[in-house]
Design a protein around this motif. Structure first.
Motif, PDB file in Angstrom:
ATOM      1  N   ASP A  95      11.652 -16.914  60.815  1.00  0.00           N
ATOM      2  CA  ASP A  95      13.090 -16.730  60.599  1.00  0.00           C
ATOM      3  C   ASP A  95      13.415 -15.598  59.625  1.00  0.00           C
ATOM      4  O   ASP A  95      14.346 -14.829  59.843  1.00  0.00           O
ATOM      5  CB  ASP A  95      13.726 -18.018  60.069  1.00  0.00           C
ATOM      6  CG  ASP A  95      14.301 -18.855  61.201  1.00  0.00           C
ATOM      7  OD1 ASP A  95      14.350 -18.342  62.348  1.00  0.00           O
ATOM      8  OD2 ASP A  95      14.693 -20.008  60.948  1.00  0.00           O
ATOM      9  N   ARG A  96      12.626 -15.531  58.551  1.00  0.00           N
ATOM     10  CA  ARG A  96      12.924 -14.518  57.540  1.00  0.00           C
ATOM     11  C   ARG A  96      12.756 -13.115  58.127  1.00  0.00           C
ATOM     12  O   ARG A  96      13.600 -12.241  57.951  1.00  0.00           O
ATOM     13  CB  ARG A  96      12.001 -14.697  56.336  1.00  0.00           C
ATOM     14  CG  ARG A  96      12.421 -13.827  55.172  1.00  0.00           C
ATOM     15  CD  ARG A  96      11.548 -14.043  53.971  1.00  0.00           C
ATOM     16  NE  ARG A  96      11.630 -15.410  53.469  1.00  0.00           N
ATOM     17  CZ  ARG A  96      11.071 -15.815  52.329  1.00  0.00           C
ATOM     18  NH1 ARG A  96      10.404 -14.962  51.597  1.00  0.00           N
ATOM     19  NH2 ARG A  96      11.174 -17.061  51.927  1.00  0.00           N
ATOM     20  N   ARG A  97      11.666 -12.923  58.870  1.00  0.00           N
ATOM     21  CA  ARG A  97      11.421 -11.624  59.497  1.00  0.00           C
ATOM     22  C   ARG A  97      12.507 -11.320  60.539  1.00  0.00           C
ATOM     23  O   ARG A  97      13.003 -10.194  60.640  1.00  0.00           O
ATOM     24  CB  ARG A  97      10.043 -11.625  60.159  1.00  0.00           C
ATOM     25  CG  ARG A  97       9.688 -10.315  60.797  1.00  0.00           C
ATOM     26  CD  ARG A  97       8.294 -10.343  61.418  1.00  0.00           C
ATOM     27  NE  ARG A  97       8.053  -9.121  62.171  1.00  0.00           N
ATOM     28  CZ  ARG A  97       7.426  -9.098  63.341  1.00  0.00           C
ATOM     29  NH1 ARG A  97       6.977 -10.208  63.881  1.00  0.00           N
ATOM     30  NH2 ARG A  97       7.248  -7.975  63.979  1.00  0.00           N
ATOM     31  N   PHE A  98      12.877 -12.349  61.304  1.00  0.00           N
ATOM     32  CA  PHE A  98      13.912 -12.134  62.310  1.00  0.00           C
ATOM     33  C   PHE A  98      15.217 -11.695  61.662  1.00  0.00           C
ATOM     34  O   PHE A  98      15.903 -10.796  62.152  1.00  0.00           O
ATOM     35  CB  PHE A  98      14.155 -13.412  63.140  1.00  0.00           C
ATOM     36  CG  PHE A  98      15.244 -13.226  64.158  1.00  0.00           C
ATOM     37  CD1 PHE A  98      14.981 -12.634  65.382  1.00  0.00           C
ATOM     38  CD2 PHE A  98      16.554 -13.592  63.869  1.00  0.00           C
ATOM     39  CE1 PHE A  98      15.992 -12.415  66.312  1.00  0.00           C
ATOM     40  CE2 PHE A  98      17.572 -13.374  64.792  1.00  0.00           C
ATOM     41  CZ  PHE A  98      17.278 -12.793  66.012  1.00  0.00           C
ATOM     42  N   ASN A  99      15.536 -12.316  60.538  1.00  0.00           N
ATOM     43  CA  ASN A  99      16.786 -11.979  59.866  1.00  0.00           C
ATOM     44  C   ASN A  99      16.779 -10.527  59.370  1.00  0.00           C
ATOM     45  O   ASN A  99      17.773  -9.818  59.497  1.00  0.00           O
ATOM     46  CB  ASN A  99      17.029 -12.956  58.707  1.00  0.00           C
ATOM     47  CG  ASN A  99      18.499 -13.038  58.376  1.00  0.00           C
ATOM     48  OD1 ASN A  99      19.339 -13.004  59.277  1.00  0.00           O
ATOM     49  ND2 ASN A  99      18.815 -13.101  57.099  1.00  0.00           N
ATOM     50  N   VAL A 100      15.640 -10.091  58.856  1.00  0.00           N
ATOM     51  CA  VAL A 100      15.520  -8.688  58.415  1.00  0.00           C
ATOM     52  C   VAL A 100      15.707  -7.756  59.623  1.00  0.00           C
ATOM     53  O   VAL A 100      16.457  -6.775  59.564  1.00  0.00           O
ATOM     54  CB  VAL A 100      14.138  -8.445  57.752  1.00  0.00           C
ATOM     55  CG1 VAL A 100      13.911  -6.961  57.503  1.00  0.00           C
ATOM     56  CG2 VAL A 100      14.023  -9.231  56.456  1.00  0.00           C
ATOM     57  N   LEU A 101      15.050  -8.104  60.742  1.00  0.00           N
ATOM     58  CA  LEU A 101      15.137  -7.259  61.939  1.00  0.00           C
ATOM     59  C   LEU A 101      16.552  -7.232  62.511  1.00  0.00           C
ATOM     60  O   LEU A 101      17.032  -6.184  62.945  1.00  0.00           O
ATOM     61  CB  LEU A 101      14.169  -7.762  63.019  1.00  0.00           C
ATOM     62  CG  LEU A 101      12.681  -7.507  62.791  1.00  0.00           C
ATOM     63  CD1 LEU A 101      11.861  -8.188  63.872  1.00  0.00           C
ATOM     64  CD2 LEU A 101      12.385  -6.008  62.761  1.00  0.00           C
ATOM     65  N   SER A 102      17.225  -8.380  62.497  1.00  0.00           N
ATOM     66  CA  SER A 102      18.565  -8.413  63.094  1.00  0.00           C
ATOM     67  C   SER A 102      19.564  -7.637  62.227  1.00  0.00           C
ATOM     68  O   SER A 102      20.421  -6.924  62.746  1.00  0.00           O
ATOM     69  CB  SER A 102      19.027  -9.848  63.350  1.00  0.00           C
ATOM     70  OG  SER A 102      19.012 -10.596  62.168  1.00  0.00           O
ATOM     71  N   GLN A 103      19.413  -7.731  60.903  1.00  0.00           N
ATOM     72  CA  GLN A 103      20.290  -6.947  60.013  1.00  0.00           C
ATOM     73  C   GLN A 103      20.058  -5.447  60.220  1.00  0.00           C
ATOM     74  O   GLN A 103      20.997  -4.650  60.242  1.00  0.00           O
ATOM     75  CB  GLN A 103      20.009  -7.288  58.538  1.00  0.00           C
ATOM     76  CG  GLN A 103      20.243  -8.744  58.159  1.00  0.00           C
ATOM     77  CD  GLN A 103      21.702  -9.055  57.874  1.00  0.00           C
ATOM     78  OE1 GLN A 103      22.576  -8.211  58.063  1.00  0.00           O
ATOM     79  NE2 GLN A 103      21.965 -10.278  57.449  1.00  0.00           N
ATOM     80  N   LYS A 104      18.778  -5.109  60.376  1.00  0.00           N
ATOM     81  CA  LYS A 104      18.428  -3.702  60.593  1.00  0.00           C
ATOM     82  C   LYS A 104      19.000  -3.205  61.931  1.00  0.00           C
ATOM     83  O   LYS A 104      19.496  -2.078  62.033  1.00  0.00           O
ATOM     84  CB  LYS A 104      16.897  -3.590  60.592  1.00  0.00           C
ATOM     85  CG  LYS A 104      16.334  -2.196  60.654  1.00  0.00           C
ATOM     86  CD  LYS A 104      14.849  -2.268  60.290  1.00  0.00           C
ATOM     87  CE  LYS A 104      14.048  -1.171  60.924  1.00  0.00           C
ATOM     88  NZ  LYS A 104      12.616  -1.259  60.603  1.00  0.00           N
TER      89      LYS A 104
END
Ligand code: CA
Ligand code: CA
Ligand code: CA
Length: 196
Positions: A95-104
């Motif tokens: 989830d944490r990685r996904f959140n970084v990717l989605s914000q990017k």
């Protein structure tokens, strides 16, 4: 296991990325799609936006290769591999990685398509997004309205972030974000000849 709905959405995205429609993702697909985006976004070389598009294309391709093979000897990615790749990215343990990717992704999409720099995507700017990805624009109006949650005829960064999250995570048929890249049902699982 990915739900049927998410398989359908991810297959639709695969078909968008598979620029030469040979059923495989390769480095050249990302290069060609990047060129197509630059053309429809009317960028003139040298362009920082075009540099970003090319860099992101390489990064996505490298991430796929790294996922499929630690030695990075992979030169192609079929649909099954792609679904495994996205299943991993969208798994709740990441989830944490996904959140970084989605914000990017939100920042990138605005950097590329928010032509007048007002921090909103107008319908015209969203149309450019559709055309540059070669998604049929007859669906664009419906998709734009679905993602415009507060009906102000603009897509905010927050609305785009919700749509991206829903596209990748939601198993709900009614989620507006399912329509981020067009209606997957219009394209999903069709054969190559009927798709184009
Ligand atoms: Ca291909
Ligand atoms: Ca704008
Ligand atoms: Ca809005």
């Amino acid at each position: 296991m990915l739900s049927e709905l998410r398989q359908q959405k991810f297959t639709h995205l695969f078909q968008i990325l598979d620029f030469n429609h040979d059923g495989l993702l390769e480095k050249t697909d990302f290069q060609s799609l990047g060129e197509n985006i630059a053309i429809f976004r009317c960028l003139r070389s040298p362009s920082e936006i075009e540099d970003l598009i090319n860099r992101r294309g390489r990064e996505i391709w490298d991430a796929i290769r790294l996922f499929l093979d630690d030695q990075q000897s992979v030169t192609q990615c079929n649909l099954e591999n792609w679904l495994q790749f996205l299943e991993n990215i969208t798994d709740s343990k990441n989830d944490r990685r996904f959140n970084v990717l989605s914000q990017k992704s939100v920042r990138d999409i605005f950097y590329i398509y928010d032509k007048n720099l007002d921090n909103y995507l107008s319908k015209q700017e969203y149309l450019c997004f559709f055309v540059s990805l070669r998604v049929g624009i007859k669906q664009a109006d419906e998709c734009f309205r679905a993602m415009d949650l507060n009906d102000d005829m603009l897509i905010s960064k927050k609305e785009l972030h919700i749509a991206i999250t829903e596209f990748f995570k939601s198993d709900d048929e009614g989620s507006p974000g399912n329509l981020l890249f067009g209606d997957p049902k219009e394209f999903g699982f069709k054969t190559r000849s009927s798709f184009y």
